[in-house]
Design a protein around this motif. Structure first.
Motif, PDB file in Angstrom:
ATOM      1  N   ALA A 148     103.800 -13.561  82.158  1.00 49.09           N
ATOM      2  CA  ALA A 148     105.116 -14.190  82.173  1.00 49.09           C
ATOM      3  C   ALA A 148     105.842 -14.009  80.846  1.00 49.09           C
ATOM      4  O   ALA A 148     106.245 -14.972  80.208  1.00 49.09           O
ATOM      5  N   VAL A 163     110.301 -12.781  83.170  1.00 53.05           N
ATOM      6  CA  VAL A 163     110.894 -13.973  83.789  1.00 53.05           C
ATOM      7  C   VAL A 163     112.388 -13.743  84.005  1.00 53.05           C
ATOM      8  O   VAL A 163     112.931 -14.052  85.063  1.00 53.05           O
ATOM      9  N   VAL A 208     109.810 -18.868  89.215  1.00 56.88           N
ATOM     10  CA  VAL A 208     108.695 -18.072  88.714  1.00 56.88           C
ATOM     11  C   VAL A 208     107.598 -19.060  88.347  1.00 56.88           C
ATOM     12  O   VAL A 208     107.844 -20.032  87.633  1.00 56.88           O
ATOM     13  N   GLN A 231     105.104 -22.431  81.101  1.00 51.21           N
ATOM     14  CA  GLN A 231     105.848 -22.758  82.319  1.00 51.21           C
ATOM     15  C   GLN A 231     107.112 -23.549  81.997  1.00 51.21           C
ATOM     16  O   GLN A 231     108.161 -23.323  82.588  1.00 51.21           O
ATOM     17  N   ILE A 270     109.748 -21.145  80.927  1.00 52.29           N
ATOM     18  CA  ILE A 270     110.247 -20.387  82.080  1.00 52.29           C
ATOM     19  C   ILE A 270     111.279 -21.220  82.826  1.00 52.29           C
ATOM     20  O   ILE A 270     112.367 -20.745  83.147  1.00 52.29           O
TER      21      ILE A 270
END
Length: 196
Positions: free
Chosen positions: A98, A103, A114, A182, A185
């Motif tokens: 990632a 992304v 994502v 995360q 993202i």
């Protein structure tokens, strides 16, 4: 989402695409745990194209690095080449790498979310619930087709922590950039102005 809240996906059809059979089986177990009775598992995006030319699904979860058609190319095809309402089908892209550029590429090809591998049922379920409550409009213009990136919400689900930075998918190879957390993202996928 409270512990007493219930999510019932038993009437949903979910298309799972992963070129790694073991990962595909694991993903199938996760969505089965959400109550999904109809899950269609495919190991290639080209097979998914053929399937979607015959029928529709409610949700697509994809991780495909096939050089013939990867996750990004599949999503661009879905968003630009299929008729409504199929082009509006939510797409969650799952990836073991990632980097910020990947992304952004996912966001720019029209994925809804994502999610970084290794996935957890909790994170994936939060994204599915978020999609169910998401009121974003669909944007169609020469440079972008997909969910409106000008998100009208208060950001990612509360309490979300990022994923490990060192997890790499074996079929992708050495990372050119570091993996993103995360939370980063989700922040990257937050409000963006789209040039019409």
């Amino acid at each position: 989402m409270n512990k007493d809240d219930r999510v019932n996906l038993e009437h949903s059809s979910v298309l799972l695409i992963d070129d790694n059979q073991q990962a595909l089986d694991m993903l199938g177990s996760v969505v089965q745990g959400f109550g999904v009775r109809e899950q269609i598992k495919l190991t290639s995006a080209t097979a998914a194209v053929k399937l979607l030319q015959e029928r529709s699904v409610d949700l697509i979860i994809i991780d495909c690095a096939d050089p013939e058609m990867d996750s990004y190319a599949f999503t661009r095809w879905l968003r630009r080449e299929t008729p409504a309402p199929m082009k509006y089908t939510p797409v969650i892209m799952v990836t073991g790498h990632a980097s910020q550029s990947k992304v952004r590429e996912g966001r720019d090809c029209g994925v809804s979310f994502v999610v970084v591998k290794p996935i957890t049922p909790n994170v994936l379920l939060k994204r599915v619930v978020w999609l169910a409550m998401d009121g974003r409009e669909f944007i169609e213009c020469p440079t972008y087709v997909g969910p409106d990136r000008r998100v009208r919400n208060f950001g990612p689900p509360m309490g979300e922590k990022g994923r490990r930075a060192g997890d790499l998918s074996a079929h992708i190879g050495i990372a050119k950039e570091a993996n993103m957390e995360q939370a980063d993202i989700d922040a990257l996928l937050k409000p963006q102005k789209v040039q019409l």
